[in-house]
Design a protein around this motif. Sequence first.
Motif, PDB file in Angstrom:
ATOM      1  N   ASP A 141     -32.250 -23.131  19.317  1.00  0.00           N
ATOM      2  CA  ASP A 141     -32.253 -22.985  17.847  1.00  0.00           C
ATOM      3  C   ASP A 141     -32.369 -21.414  17.499  1.00  0.00           C
ATOM      4  O   ASP A 141     -33.570 -20.837  17.865  1.00  0.00           O
ATOM      5  CB  ASP A 141     -33.257 -23.564  17.049  1.00  0.00           C
ATOM      6  N   LEU A 142     -31.305 -20.432  17.322  1.00  0.00           N
ATOM      7  CA  LEU A 142     -31.479 -19.065  17.218  1.00  0.00           C
ATOM      8  C   LEU A 142     -32.097 -18.630  15.763  1.00  0.00           C
ATOM      9  O   LEU A 142     -32.921 -17.171  15.947  1.00  0.00           O
ATOM     10  CB  LEU A 142     -30.154 -18.309  17.244  1.00  0.00           C
ATOM     11  N   ASP A 143     -32.041 -19.416  15.032  1.00  0.00           N
ATOM     12  CA  ASP A 143     -32.588 -18.791  13.518  1.00  0.00           C
ATOM     13  C   ASP A 143     -33.670 -19.834  12.878  1.00  0.00           C
ATOM     14  O   ASP A 143     -34.030 -19.626  11.820  1.00  0.00           O
ATOM     15  CB  ASP A 143     -31.532 -18.561  12.475  1.00  0.00           C
ATOM     16  N   VAL A 203     -31.792 -26.306  13.408  1.00  0.00           N
ATOM     17  CA  VAL A 203     -30.557 -26.822  13.715  1.00  0.00           C
ATOM     18  C   VAL A 203     -30.049 -26.120  14.858  1.00  0.00           C
ATOM     19  O   VAL A 203     -30.253 -24.890  14.934  1.00  0.00           O
ATOM     20  CB  VAL A 203     -29.505 -26.918  12.731  1.00  0.00           C
ATOM     21  N   ASP A 223     -27.989 -23.968  17.716  1.00  0.00           N
ATOM     22  CA  ASP A 223     -26.845 -22.989  17.449  1.00  0.00           C
ATOM     23  C   ASP A 223     -26.179 -22.918  18.817  1.00  0.00           C
ATOM     24  O   ASP A 223     -24.975 -22.575  18.863  1.00  0.00           O
ATOM     25  CB  ASP A 223     -27.442 -21.788  16.991  1.00  0.00           C
ATOM     26  N   ASP A 271     -33.913 -22.720  11.917  1.00  0.00           N
ATOM     27  CA  ASP A 271     -33.693 -23.518  10.730  1.00  0.00           C
ATOM     28  C   ASP A 271     -33.820 -24.957  11.052  1.00  0.00           C
ATOM     29  O   ASP A 271     -33.462 -25.864  10.221  1.00  0.00           O
ATOM     30  CB  ASP A 271     -32.147 -23.306  10.098  1.00  0.00           C
TER      31      ASP A 271
HETATM   32 CA   LIG Z   1     -30.286 -22.839  13.944  1.00  0.00          CA
END
Ligand SMILES: [Ca+2]
Length: 113
Positions: free
Chosen positions: A75-77, A81, A83, A79
């Motif tokens: 999950d890069l950001d 979810v 990615d 959130d």
């Molecule tokens: Ca994400």
Amino acid sequence: MNMDPEFGLFGSPDSDAFGSGLFDGAVPAAEPAPGGLWVHADGGWYDVHALDTDGDGMVDTGTLTDADGTAVFTDLDADGVADVYHRVRENGTFETWRFAAGRWRLMDSGDIA
Ligand SMILES: [Ca+2]
Ligand SMILES: [Ca+2]
């Protein structure tokens, strides 16, 4: 869009990204819930029970294994979810997939060595 034949999996269903056995035994959710790391797949969302690998208090990386190898979700950001999805197969090849606009797209593939 890159039309190189190597990228021929663009637009394929999620089952092509994950194979049939990766989420065996897991029950998909209708939508992501707080506190997990969720992967979109055919049939719904799966929590890959990620770990906090960089110590910022948010889970970010989850790993699954099946008969075909290892799958690592990131999950890069933050959130909740996933990615990016890295697939490392027993036959010495890898794939890198990126989740964007609601679907997984093959970004790269090749031999590990
Ligand atoms: Ca994400
Ligand atoms: Ca983290």
